[in-house]
Design a protein around this motif. Sequence first.
Motif, PDB file in Angstrom:
ATOM      1  N   HIS A   1      16.628 -39.832  26.434  1.00  0.00           N
ATOM      2  CA  HIS A   1      16.294 -40.729  25.328  1.00  0.00           C
ATOM      3  C   HIS A   1      15.160 -40.162  24.467  1.00  0.00           C
ATOM      4  CE1 HIS A   1      18.904 -44.128  25.836  1.00  0.00           C
ATOM      5  NE2 HIS A   1      18.588 -44.269  27.105  1.00  0.00           N
ATOM      6  N   THR A   2      14.205 -39.465  25.107  1.00  0.00           N
ATOM      7  CA  THR A   2      13.081 -38.891  24.362  1.00  0.00           C
ATOM      8  C   THR A   2      13.549 -37.732  23.483  1.00  0.00           C
ATOM      9  OG1 THR A   2      11.535 -39.507  26.116  1.00  0.00           O
ATOM     10  CG2 THR A   2      10.817 -37.816  24.562  1.00  0.00           C
TER      11      THR A   2
ATOM     12  N   ARG B   1      15.414 -40.977  30.979  1.00  0.00           N
ATOM     13  CA  ARG B   1      14.277 -41.184  30.070  1.00  0.00           C
ATOM     14  C   ARG B   1      14.068 -39.951  29.189  1.00  0.00           C
ATOM     15  NH1 ARG B   1      11.964 -43.590  34.674  1.00  0.00           N
ATOM     16  NH2 ARG B   1      10.817 -41.678  35.159  1.00  0.00           N
TER      17      ARG B   1
END
Length: 212
Positions: free
Chosen positions: A199-200, A196
Amino acid sequence: MPRITDERREARRTEIVAAARRCFARDGFHQTSMPDIAREAGMSAGAFYRYFPSKEDVIVEIAGQAFGAMAGRIGAAGDGRPPAIGDIVAAVVGPMGSETITLPSGEVVPTAELARCGVQAWAELLRDESLRQRAALGFDAVRNGIAQTLRRGQEGGVVPAELDPDDGARVVIALLPGFILQRQAFGLEDVDGFVRAVHTLLGRAPAVEPSG
């Protein structure tokens, strides 16, 4: 004495490499001898040498498995969409949250074993120039695969057009050993959280809107 078939010979090689992975993951490269691997594989040292002439050849084989596992995941980046940089990293490290990982050959191996051997292999390449040269082929295959995937992302508008794909591939590769080292040495267990964050930080850039 009946002649060994090609299928049986290949199966025996696979058993030897699996035994070597267990030994290397447990005791390290330098603490593991050829007789140790042969004993783990349930064979004589003499028979072992008919499959691998040296311990270094086994190390190269396992390093190739690690490179192959990475290369095999690169093509899956983006799940059919134009792949962003974050997609590439996530495609490679995501499966390492599971207990096993499937190699391109179809063999299912323990993730921790392969990762521990991978960490050791990188250090070994600094010591042995012959190993480094042989491993460079696998490295180049992974780097070229990432560069090609970045080009697909550029065509889809989710990777900056000004990025040099070859330079970008080296940046992506730089993240992978760091992840594996944290996983094995420092207990990085939240792989989903890592993905995550990837992706950020490196997520999907917005597609360029047509002008006018």
